[in-house]
Design an enzyme around this catalytic site. Sequence first.
Site, short mmCIF file in Angstrom:
data_model
loop_
_atom_site.label_atom_id
_atom_site.label_comp_id
_atom_site.label_asym_id
_atom_site.label_seq_id
_atom_site.Cartn_x
_atom_site.Cartn_y
_atom_site.Cartn_z
CB SER A 190 -0.95 0.01 1.20
OG SER A 190 -0.23 -0.08 2.41
CG HIS A 218 -3.84 -0.96 -2.24
ND1 HIS A 218 -4.37 0.31 -2.29
CD2 HIS A 218 -3.64 -1.24 -0.93
CE1 HIS A 218 -4.47 0.78 -1.06
NE2 HIS A 218 -4.04 -0.14 -0.22
CE LYS A 249 -7.41 0.26 0.22
NZ LYS A 249 -8.35 -0.10 1.30
#
Length: 408
Positions: A190, A218, A249
């Site tokens: 991250s 991610h 996300k």
Amino acid sequence: MGAEKITNTNTNFKWNFIENTLENLKETNLYRGMNELNSAQSAHVNFQGKDLLMLASNSYLDMSNDPQVKIYTKNIIDEYGVGSGGSRLTTGTTSIHKQLESLLAKFKGTEAALVYNTGYMANVGVISTLCSKDAIIFSDELNHASIIDGCRLSQAKIVVYRHNDMNDLEDKIIANPCSRGLIVSDAVFSMDGDIVNLSRVVEIAEKYELFSMIDEAHATGVIGERGLGTVEHYHMDKKPDITMGTLSKAIGSEGGFVCGKEILIEYLKNKSRSFIFSTSLSPAVMASSIKAIELILNEPQRVQALQGNIQYFCQCLRESGIEADSKSSIIPIVIGNEKKVMEISKELFEQGYYISAIRYPTVKKGSARLRVTLMSTHTKEELKRTAQTIGNIVNKYKGVTNELYSTI
């Protein structure tokens, strides 16, 4: 005779350590505050009445403000209301929850899936449920805090291996034999934006009969030809035992999820405390995730636009004097000094760019950085202008100090 009332002449004594801690954070440039936005989370946001280009959001595909997602979500609200009313094992499961879990399993190519309230709760819940005092967890040194906390909560022995170093991982497994163990790693890290060596993680886990787990927070919607994640990125046939991810996300909604064998999911439903004892997410949140995943599957050009932006922006940064190369949407520019990174971030804000300064304890002391994150909806013109502005400001500071400025 009544009890005497005990008083302290220094009425603020019990608060002193809190006050001192906050003052110390301010003096060391580690104090944090919140920026209140007055608009949707999108490529442009309104902050203090000013339009800023958002380059710090994890909403990589701009799904949280997508018109199709919003229309579908509004329709589900009309039918199901705004709250779930209970935990998943009491009254909090609707057909929308089950629909999302079926879609997630299809999306990740697994037998089943389970939705948690957050990615943090998913990691804490899965790791602490699978592992206990008699287990050993092998954890990458740059894993997310939620993985670290899950490891600690499990009370298992924790062995940290050097970042993405498969030789060190295997050496430490050999040095710490166990009958029950787990290898756990971020898929895309991250703060650095690099990608786990997944094929080797899975290979090593199989060799030593350990569970393998990756956190695709991610990676989902970002890497792989269709945004399916790390397995697709590496063109692998063999999957990790446990694939965890977030809905907050690239999917642009809320929540975390776990995908894997049906027996794993049934075990978590019955044993995972962060799942069992949480009121479930609302049907509206489930609906927004469903529509976003459908769009990712049916419109691969969204993922392709993001990946094109990543390549283009890194090229523009290099042309502006900053070395950059990333295959994920996370592009760190290491400044080093906490005060300097705050000054640079502030100057970028003033010029219309929302780029966050990341400092200790999120990253190691002395490795403070700008963390640039891209969206699929950023235009090439915006990205070029951003890279030039970052280059001008960073190189200006570089000219008056010997610190190193680069991307990782």
